[in-house]
Design an enzyme around this catalytic site. Structure first.
Site, PDB file in Angstrom:
ATOM      1  N   GLN A 123      -2.994 -16.539  -5.634  1.00 44.32           N
ATOM      2  CA  GLN A 123      -3.769 -17.367  -6.550  1.00 44.32           C
ATOM      3  C   GLN A 123      -3.469 -17.009  -8.010  1.00 44.32           C
ATOM      4  O   GLN A 123      -3.353 -17.894  -8.861  1.00 44.32           O
ATOM      5  CB  GLN A 123      -5.275 -17.214  -6.260  1.00 44.32           C
ATOM      6  CG  GLN A 123      -5.677 -17.350  -4.807  1.00 44.32           C
ATOM      7  CD  GLN A 123      -5.005 -18.484  -4.072  1.00 44.32           C
ATOM      8  OE1 GLN A 123      -4.767 -19.569  -4.617  1.00 44.32           O
ATOM      9  NE2 GLN A 123      -4.686 -18.261  -2.795  1.00 44.32           N
ATOM     10  N   ASP A 175      -8.966  -3.046   9.566  1.00 48.57           N
ATOM     11  CA  ASP A 175     -10.241  -3.403  10.185  1.00 48.57           C
ATOM     12  C   ASP A 175     -10.123  -4.654  11.052  1.00 48.57           C
ATOM     13  O   ASP A 175     -11.037  -4.962  11.835  1.00 48.57           O
ATOM     14  CB  ASP A 175     -11.330  -3.589   9.123  1.00 48.57           C
ATOM     15  CG  ASP A 175     -11.017  -4.667   8.095  1.00 48.57           C
ATOM     16  OD1 ASP A 175      -9.910  -5.244   8.126  1.00 48.57           O
ATOM     17  OD2 ASP A 175     -11.873  -4.922   7.221  1.00 48.57           O
ATOM     18  N   LYS A 197      -1.530  -4.395  15.912  1.00 50.30           N
ATOM     19  CA  LYS A 197      -2.070  -3.204  15.268  1.00 50.30           C
ATOM     20  C   LYS A 197      -3.044  -2.481  16.205  1.00 50.30           C
ATOM     21  O   LYS A 197      -3.090  -1.245  16.234  1.00 50.30           O
ATOM     22  CB  LYS A 197      -2.757  -3.566  13.952  1.00 50.30           C
ATOM     23  CG  LYS A 197      -1.805  -3.969  12.840  1.00 50.30           C
ATOM     24  CD  LYS A 197      -0.843  -2.842  12.460  1.00 50.30           C
ATOM     25  CE  LYS A 197      -1.530  -1.708  11.731  1.00 50.30           C
ATOM     26  NZ  LYS A 197      -0.555  -0.663  11.289  1.00 50.30           N
ATOM     27  N   TYR A 200      -1.076 -10.531  14.776  1.00 44.24           N
ATOM     28  CA  TYR A 200      -1.001  -9.365  13.899  1.00 44.24           C
ATOM     29  C   TYR A 200      -1.996  -8.293  14.319  1.00 44.24           C
ATOM     30  O   TYR A 200      -1.628  -7.137  14.578  1.00 44.24           O
ATOM     31  CB  TYR A 200      -1.244  -9.764  12.440  1.00 44.24           C
ATOM     32  CG  TYR A 200      -1.635  -8.599  11.565  1.00 44.24           C
ATOM     33  CD1 TYR A 200      -0.785  -7.507  11.416  1.00 44.24           C
ATOM     34  CD2 TYR A 200      -2.877  -8.566  10.916  1.00 44.24           C
ATOM     35  CE1 TYR A 200      -1.155  -6.415  10.631  1.00 44.24           C
ATOM     36  CE2 TYR A 200      -3.238  -7.491  10.136  1.00 44.24           C
ATOM     37  CZ  TYR A 200      -2.382  -6.412   9.993  1.00 44.24           C
ATOM     38  OH  TYR A 200      -2.750  -5.336   9.236  1.00 44.24           O
ATOM     39  N   ASN A 252      -9.735  -4.986   3.319  1.00 48.55           N
ATOM     40  CA  ASN A 252      -8.713  -5.692   2.543  1.00 48.55           C
ATOM     41  C   ASN A 252      -8.431  -5.005   1.211  1.00 48.55           C
ATOM     42  O   ASN A 252      -9.352  -4.744   0.433  1.00 48.55           O
ATOM     43  CB  ASN A 252      -9.153  -7.129   2.265  1.00 48.55           C
ATOM     44  CG  ASN A 252      -8.956  -8.026   3.467  1.00 48.55           C
ATOM     45  OD1 ASN A 252      -9.367  -7.697   4.569  1.00 48.55           O
ATOM     46  ND2 ASN A 252      -8.323  -9.169   3.251  1.00 48.55           N
ATOM     47  N   GLU A 295       4.542  -5.116  10.058  1.00 52.81           N
ATOM     48  CA  GLU A 295       4.448  -6.511   9.642  1.00 52.81           C
ATOM     49  C   GLU A 295       2.964  -6.827   9.546  1.00 52.81           C
ATOM     50  O   GLU A 295       2.190  -6.485  10.446  1.00 52.81           O
ATOM     51  CB  GLU A 295       5.119  -7.422  10.663  1.00 52.81           C
ATOM     52  CG  GLU A 295       6.624  -7.257  10.766  1.00 52.81           C
ATOM     53  CD  GLU A 295       7.362  -7.899   9.610  1.00 52.81           C
ATOM     54  OE1 GLU A 295       6.749  -8.739   8.902  1.00 52.81           O
ATOM     55  OE2 GLU A 295       8.533  -7.577   9.397  1.00 52.81           O
ATOM     56  N   LEU A 304      13.055  -2.521   4.175  1.00 52.91           N
ATOM     57  CA  LEU A 304      13.340  -3.372   3.006  1.00 52.91           C
ATOM     58  C   LEU A 304      13.525  -4.822   3.420  1.00 52.91           C
ATOM     59  O   LEU A 304      14.474  -5.500   3.029  1.00 52.91           O
ATOM     60  CB  LEU A 304      14.560  -2.848   2.237  1.00 52.91           C
ATOM     61  CG  LEU A 304      14.375  -1.467   1.597  1.00 52.91           C
ATOM     62  CD1 LEU A 304      15.666  -1.007   0.929  1.00 52.91           C
ATOM     63  CD2 LEU A 304      13.228  -1.470   0.587  1.00 52.91           C
ATOM     64  N   ILE A 347       0.836  -1.197   0.000  1.00 52.75           N
ATOM     65  CA  ILE A 347       0.000   0.000   0.000  1.00 52.75           C
ATOM     66  C   ILE A 347       0.874   1.251   0.000  1.00 52.75           C
ATOM     67  O   ILE A 347       0.590   2.229  -0.689  1.00 52.75           O
ATOM     68  CB  ILE A 347      -0.965  -0.009   1.193  1.00 52.75           C
ATOM     69  CG1 ILE A 347      -1.796  -1.293   1.205  1.00 52.75           C
ATOM     70  CG2 ILE A 347      -1.897   1.203   1.138  1.00 52.75           C
ATOM     71  CD1 ILE A 347      -2.693  -1.444   2.424  1.00 52.75           C
TER      72      ILE A 347
END
Length: 331
Positions: A191, A121, A151, A147, A176, A80, A35, A12
């Site tokens: 995918q 979210d 956050k 995770y 997402n 992360e 990085l 993003i």
């Protein structure tokens, strides 16, 4: 404006930096990025002459202080983010998402610099598949994974620094994202690149889990609106009202790529897999007069497939290692 973007070589963040160079050409843009495996210079290669890229850690107080002192606005993407990795080893998530955010907050407090903190979210936990509710700014936090817990902690730190120290900050919690430059460990690019490399796509469990999808360009466009007119201290939820279950997304993708919609393997479900995310973005729509432009998910998905098909040089070197890690997990 002197703009510091942490995590600006990630998915993003890189798209945000591209938009800054494209649409805010008078701004001086500095990117701070560790990085790691999830960030790459290649994501910024075609605008390298228009930005300053600094390799470093947001938990490095001396470096962060120096960069913030020379900035007018900080947009904080650095984190992360991959839930599977957090389940396997949560320690890097604590360092980046919690300590990194704390370090940045102390720097913006010291130099009175405007901050926008980018969140997810997932801090709200999940909703039932048949639940009519959606997340709002007042939904209680109920994170499900290491995770989302880190956050959530970072969000709470930002709120506390606003109230206790009067820093000028806003928060956004977004649904997402999908689009260019997303790491191939994530659901949609994994995918797509599985099909492109002759592998069978993989689906966790039944695929009934619902995600609220938004194109990355819409997410970043909303953040620009918040930076320009958002109320200090507020949390804004960014969404495009794009709820779809994982099975439907995968089948749509397979059809678009000329494969049978059932040509995939089911793998064991992720531990603690959230059932449904759904954003109520009405405050953002009503107060800041913002609306998404990429409202046709199928069209956005086709464009994303085309991007990965045309940019194998970007994702190809990553693919084998990602699939090897998934194979070790049985996924």
């Amino acid at each position: 404006m002197r703009l510091l973007v942490t995590g600006g070589a990630g998915f993003i963040g890189a798209n945000f930096v591209h938009s800054a160079v494209r649409e805010h050409s008078d701004d001086a843009v500095t990117v701070l990025d560790a990085l790691t495996y999830a960030g790459s210079r290649e994501s910024l290669a075609d605008i390298a002459d228009h930005i300053q890229l600094v390799q470093g850690d947001t938990a490095d107080a001396e470096l962060v202080s120096r960069l913030v002192a020379d900035s007018d606005v900080v947009v904080h993407f650095a984190a992360e983010t991959h839930v599977d990795n957090a389940l396997e080893n949560p320690e890097p998530f604590l360092r980046s998402n919690v300590i990194g955010t704390f370090t940045l907050l102390e720097a913006v407090r010291r130099y009175a610099v405007r901050l926008h903190h980018v969140s997810t979210d997932e801090v709200y936990g999940d909703l039932g598949l048949d639940d009519a509710q959606r997340f709002t700014e007042s939904t209680p936090y109920d994170p499900s994974s290491p995770y989302s817990a880190t956050k959530a902690a970072a969000d709470m730190l930002v709120r506390a620094w606003v109230r206790s120290y009067g820093i000028r900050a806003t928060i956004s919690n977004c649904s997402n994202n999908y689009g260019p430059y997303q790491h191939v460990e994530k659901f949609i690019p994994r995918q797509i690149t599985n099909v492109l490399t002759g592998r069978r796509p993989k689906l966790y469990g039944s695929g009934a889990n619902v995600r609220d999808w938004i194109h990355v360009d819409d997410h970043n466009d909303a953040m620009w609106r918040i930076l320009e007119d958002g109320q200090i201290g507020r949390t804004y939820l960014i969404g495009a009202e794009g709820e779809r279950d994982n099975l439907s997304v995968l089948r749509t993708l397979l059809q678009m790529m000329g494969r049978d919609p059932d040509d995939f393997d089911r793998v064991p479900d992720r531990a603690g897999h959230d059932l449904r995310y759904a954003i109520d973005p009405s405050a953002l729509y009503d107060e800041l007069c913002w609306a998404p432009k990429h409202t046709d998910f199928d069209e956005g998905l086709r464009a994303t497939i085309d991007w990965y098909r045309d940019n194998e040089s970007w994702w190809g070197p990553l693919k084998d290692a990602v699939e090897a890690r998934y194979e070790e997990r049985g996924q």
